[in-house]
Scaffold this active site. Structure first.
Site, mmCIF file in Angstrom:
data_model
loop_
_atom_site.group_PDB
_atom_site.id
_atom_site.type_symbol
_atom_site.label_atom_id
_atom_site.label_comp_id
_atom_site.label_asym_id
_atom_site.label_seq_id
_atom_site.Cartn_x
_atom_site.Cartn_y
_atom_site.Cartn_z
ATOM 1 N N LYS A 76 0.765 -1.146 0.062
ATOM 2 C CA LYS A 76 0.064 0.190 -0.094
ATOM 3 C C LYS A 76 0.918 1.429 0.051
ATOM 4 C CE LYS A 76 -3.969 1.665 2.683
ATOM 5 N NZ LYS A 76 -4.692 1.619 3.964
ATOM 6 N N SER A 151 -9.922 1.407 2.966
ATOM 7 C CA SER A 151 -8.987 2.173 1.933
ATOM 8 C C SER A 151 -7.712 1.538 1.047
ATOM 9 C CB SER A 151 -8.271 3.438 2.671
ATOM 10 O OG SER A 151 -7.365 2.788 3.654
ATOM 11 N N SER A 175 -9.817 -0.937 7.039
ATOM 12 C CA SER A 175 -9.247 -0.679 5.752
ATOM 13 C C SER A 175 -8.420 -2.084 4.874
ATOM 14 C CB SER A 175 -8.348 0.525 5.741
ATOM 15 O OG SER A 175 -9.078 1.550 5.386
HETATM 16 N N1 GLN Z 1 -13.164 3.643 6.169
HETATM 17 C C1 GLN Z 1 -12.676 4.070 7.665
HETATM 18 C C2 GLN Z 1 -12.377 5.451 7.281
HETATM 19 O O1 GLN Z 1 -12.299 6.134 6.555
HETATM 20 C C3 GLN Z 1 -11.374 3.214 7.908
HETATM 21 C C4 GLN Z 1 -9.991 3.440 7.055
HETATM 22 C C5 GLN Z 1 -9.027 2.692 7.664
HETATM 23 O O2 GLN Z 1 -9.061 1.725 8.289
HETATM 24 N N2 GLN Z 1 -7.866 3.287 7.110
HETATM 25 O O3 GLN Z 1 -11.569 6.027 8.531
#
Ligand code: GLN
Length: 474
Positions: A76, A151, A175
């Site tokens: 990532k 994400s 994410s």
């Molecule tokens: N979707 C969640 C957010 O937007 C989790 C994101 C993540 O785990 N990085 O914060």
């Protein structure tokens, strides 16, 4: 496909397969489909070819490159890679090349893995669809009109499309697990502190964890064992070695107590609920005992998270000032330069989080918002602890829905936040969790089932995950 990562490593190590040939298979699939999927921010084909040739040379000379010998991996793009752009899919980091490797990157490399590229994400890992990337969305390999989740959508899609054998993502509120579910692959969020965060660009430091995506539970275990274990460079790293997961995968679930959360927040689609019921039944047939448990504070996870995570983000992101990293928009005096740089460099969702977090931490509201959210976090951990007196693991859906169409939720942040209803409470508690593909739902799209376990109970969590996998692949 080129088979599981464990087979690749075994073949490369014993000289029956060449890392170069393995890599070329993966690169050919990238050539064919990446223009449509956009899993990567950068593909490092030349570097990967050199590296694969070096691995083959090591084997030819009688050396052992390690447990991931010749395995193509993706990272990532919020993990620091020395000399290689690390953007967090944000304009504000464009052009920045870290002077060091994240600990996980170093460990993968020491284990013989071949880094193929850096994957797309929601800007600074804020989002659930990878549509918040400054470089355009990633598409779901199962249906390119749909999102891959987020994400870590690029890392999930890269594995699902066969662009790499395994990849790494980061999970702050879901994410890794949510995109794993939407892309039909395995995704693990380890216990907080099990994997070093050194070199992971911080979003919400008390929640962030790095973990693997893989096609199989065994491959996820293999990667986790390579990247986990104490790292003095991260003060929150747990001072003990990585858990040994090699023997647990075949142990079965005879006598294991699997909890069904009776007061789970509603909202999952019926096709997803149906898969959860099927998973519970599968485990029962395999000898597990299904028990009903209550986790009343689970429902408040989302609310607490959207105070705590933005609060930490507002502080972590203060460092992007146009002086130390990437983008700078010049102005006649310093404050105006900061403002112009941040206005230009950050996308809408990141700005929304910074504003939410700054508000929640402001003098007049700290106790009412941030302080209260911390109390809820404690209640969630306490509720889990009580539930784990009766159950060894808990089962929930990973995502309330299957992959949704690109554009469907971009105008409705709240609808987007709801994607993480079932994943967020684990991050607040610091516990491990895994999403395992468990058949399909609406439109024959993948559905993931989530296995939650107490702190550092990865061995039990993997045992149950392996049983679920056996049921769908046998
Ligand atoms: N979707 C969640 C957010 O937007 C989790 C994101 C993540 O785990 N990085 O914060």
């Amino acid at each position: 496909m080129s088979g599981p990562a464990s087979d690749i490593a075994m073949g490369v190590r014993d000289g029956s397969r060449s890392a170069v040939t393995v890599l070329e298979d993966y690169l050919a699939r990238i050539d064919a489909r990446e223009p449509r999927i956009h899993a990567f921010n950068v593909v490092l084909a030349d570097e990967a070819r050199h590296r694969a040739a070096d691995i083959d040379a090591l084997v030819a000379n009688g050396a052992d490159p390690g447990p991931l010998a010749g395995v193509p991996v993706a990272l990532k793009d919020n993990m620091c890679t020395r000399g290689v752009p690390t953007t967090c899919s944000s304009k504000i980091l464009e052009g920045w090349r870290p002077p060091y490797d994240a600990t996980v990157v170093r460990r993968l490399s020491e284990a013989g893995a071949v880094v193929v590229g850096k994957t797309n994400l929601d800007e600074f890992a804020m989002g659930s669809s990878t549509e918040n990337s400054a470089f355009g969305p990633t598409r779901n390999p199962h249906d390119p009109t749909r999102v891959p989740g987020g994400s870590s959508g690029g890392s999930a899609a890269a594995v699902a499309a066969g662009f790499v054998a395994v990849s790494l993502g980061s999970d702050t509120g879901g994410s890794i697990r949510q995109p794993a579910a939407l892309c039909g692959v395995v995704g693990v969020k380890p216990s907080y502190g099990a994997v070093s965060r050194y070199g992971l660009v911080a979003f919400a430091s008390s929640l962030d964890q790095i973990g693997p995506f893989a096609n199989t539970v065994a491959d996820a275990a293999l990667v986790l064992q390579v990247i986990a274990g104490h790292d003095p460079a991260d003060s929150t790293s747990i001072p003990q070695p990585a858990a040994d997961l090699s023997d647990v995968l075949t142990e079965g679930v005879e006598g294991v107590r699997v909890g069904r959360i009776v007061d789970l927040p509603s909202g999952a689609d019926p096709d997803v609920d149906e898969r959860l019921e099927a998973a519970l039944e599968t485990l029962q047939t395999a000898g597990a005992k299904i028990v009903d448990v209550e986790v009343p504070a689970f429902t408040y996870g989302l609310t607490a998270y959207y105070l705590i995570a933005p609060a930490e983000a507002s502080s972590n992101l203060a460092r992007y000032d146009g002086v130390r990293y990437g983008l700078r928009v010049d102005a006649t005096e310093t404050n105006a330069m900061y403002a112009a740089t941040r206005a230009e460099g950050f996308g809408d969702e990141v700005k929304r989080r910074i504003m939410l977090g700054t508000y929640a931490l402001s003098a007049g509201y700290y106790d009412a918002y941030y302080g209260k959210a911390l109390k809820v976090r404690r209640l969630i951990a306490d509720d889990f602890e009580r539930a784990y007196q009766h159950a060894d693991v808990l089962l929930t859906p990973t995502s309330p829905t299957v992959a949704f169409p690109i554009g469907e939720r971009t105008d409705n942040p709240f609808a987007m936040y709801l994607c993480d209803t079932y994943t967020i409470p684990t991050n607040l508690a610091g516990h491990p969790a895994v999403s395992v593909p468990f058949g399909t739902g609406a439109g024959r799209l993948p559905v993931g089932v989530q296995v939650l376990a107490p702190m550092l109970a990865e061995p039990m969590m993997f045992r149950v995950a392996a049983e679920l996998e056996r049921a769908v692949t046998s």
